[in-house]
Design an enzyme around this catalytic site. Structure first.
Site, PDB file in Angstrom:
ATOM      1  N   PRO A 194      66.061  -4.489  16.364  1.00  0.00           N
ATOM      2  CA  PRO A 194      64.916  -5.100  17.538  1.00  0.00           C
ATOM      3  C   PRO A 194      66.428  -6.205  18.259  1.00  0.00           C
ATOM      4  O   PRO A 194      65.126  -7.753  17.481  1.00  0.00           O
ATOM      5  CB  PRO A 194      63.901  -5.218  17.911  1.00  0.00           C
ATOM      6  CG  PRO A 194      62.772  -5.039  16.479  1.00  0.00           C
ATOM      7  CD  PRO A 194      64.180  -5.351  15.376  1.00  0.00           C
ATOM      8  N   GLU A 195      66.206  -6.437  19.380  1.00  0.00           N
ATOM      9  CA  GLU A 195      66.821  -7.014  20.113  1.00  0.00           C
ATOM     10  C   GLU A 195      66.216  -7.075  21.604  1.00  0.00           C
ATOM     11  O   GLU A 195      65.530  -6.396  21.969  1.00  0.00           O
ATOM     12  CB  GLU A 195      68.126  -7.212  20.707  1.00  0.00           C
ATOM     13  CG  GLU A 195      69.025  -7.234  18.766  1.00  0.00           C
ATOM     14  CD  GLU A 195      70.818  -6.758  19.381  1.00  0.00           C
ATOM     15  OE1 GLU A 195      70.971  -7.213  20.504  1.00  0.00           O
ATOM     16  OE2 GLU A 195      71.255  -5.709  18.275  1.00  0.00           O
TER      17      GLU A 195
END
Length: 291
Positions: free
Chosen positions: A2-3
């Site tokens: 996840p960014e």
DNA sequence: ACCGCACCCTGAGCGC
DNA sequence: TGCGCTCAGGGTGCGG
């Protein structure tokens, strides 16, 4: 995994399931470095509390609790924060998927990778934090307490400017991509969006940061902000593990220009996308479109 | 201050 | 089937 866009999507969708509900109890897995606060203490601290606010700082989620303490969460590479009742094959191991009929999506049951299960006093849907690789983090912060992980974060990547990047790049010989991944320079960009932003800006990832011009830094900042917003609009990138708190996939993976497209034709010029390693991370670019 | 690297952990996919 | 290898969206800590 996840960014910034995935964490922001997670934040928005988990808010209704988390805010204003009294925590009745928390179940955890065994102690591991996933738990920066040991499981036993975590259970004591969270029981009876209510979440009053949930904010995102870079790739971190920070929940404010009603006693003034705070809970810091990081999804790492494979973290999944979701609500009970959500169904997604991404929440299952491949071996479990294999024995199921194609359309079958049984309700999720906590497994050995589900490190946090939050029960609420209202008896409603629980909240799960699952993370196969355990690169994620949970940390309880006493009222007024700070943490170096947060203190050293740079400005949020959604507010990136050419000036920020150009200034940070002075004297740096490492790659411009490495600079974009440095959370103390800008908080939120990760491997996918760094590659995508550099493609859109027309700058090769391995260029020494100190040699990237001011004009190019402006283009990189604009591209990064645009690509991150687009990531949020599409609900993030679901490539291997990421699912939103409601079990839905994001759609940004369909808009990738370079990331994980090695050998496929560039969507602009048709040249096969290159893959290499920059700063120990898999990196993708177009030889023709990026200088 | 900066830089490269090992490491934390589990699983999928590949060639043999 | 199994083995060994590589790869994976993250971050920290170390030594040079």
């Amino acid at each position: 995994m996840p960014e910034l866009p995935e964490v922001e999507t997670t934040r928005r969708k988990i808010v209704p399931a988390l805010m204003g509900r009294v925590i009745a109890g928390v179940a955890t897995t065994r102690p591991s470095y996933f738990f920066l606060t040991p499981p036993g203490e975590l259970k004591r601290r969270l029981k009876g509390r209510t979440c009053t606010d949930l904010q995102r700082l870079g790739k971190y989620l920070l929940a404010k609790l009603d006693d003034g303490s705070r809970l810091l969460l990081h999804l790492g590479m494979t973290g999944q924060l979701f609500t009970e009742g959500s169904a997604s094959l991404r929440l299952l191991s491949a071996t479990r998927r294999a024995v199921m009929a194609p359309e079958q999506q049984p309700a999720f049951k906590p497994d050995r990778h589900t490190h946090l299960v939050i029960r609420f006093a209202d008896g409603g849907p629980r909240v799960f934090f699952r993370d196969t690789r355990k690169f994620g983090k949970v940390l309880w912060l006493a009222p007024g307490a700070s943490d170096p992980r947060l203190d050293k974060l740079g400005p949020d990547a959604l507010g990136a400017t050419g000036d920020t990047i150009f200034t940070a790049a002075r004297g740096r010989r490492s790659a411009i991509k490495t600079l974009l991944l440095d959370q103390s320079v800008l908080a939120g960009a990760g491997n996918i969006y760094a590659d995508e932003a550099l493609f859109r800006a027309g700058v090769r990832p391995q260029r020494p940061a100190g040699k990237v011009t001011r004009a190019e830094c402006d283009r990189i900042a604009d591209a990064l902000v645009a690509v991150l917003w687009r990531g949020i609009e599409t609900g993030g990138s679901s490539i291997s593990d990421y699912v939103a708190p409601d079990g839905q996939d994001g759609a940004f993976q369909d808009e990738r220009m370079v990331y994980a497209r090695a050998g496929e034709p560039c969507r602009v010029c048709g040249t096969p996308i290159r893959r290499g390693v920059v700063g120990q991370r898999g990196t993708h670019w177009c030889l023709r479109c990026q200088k």
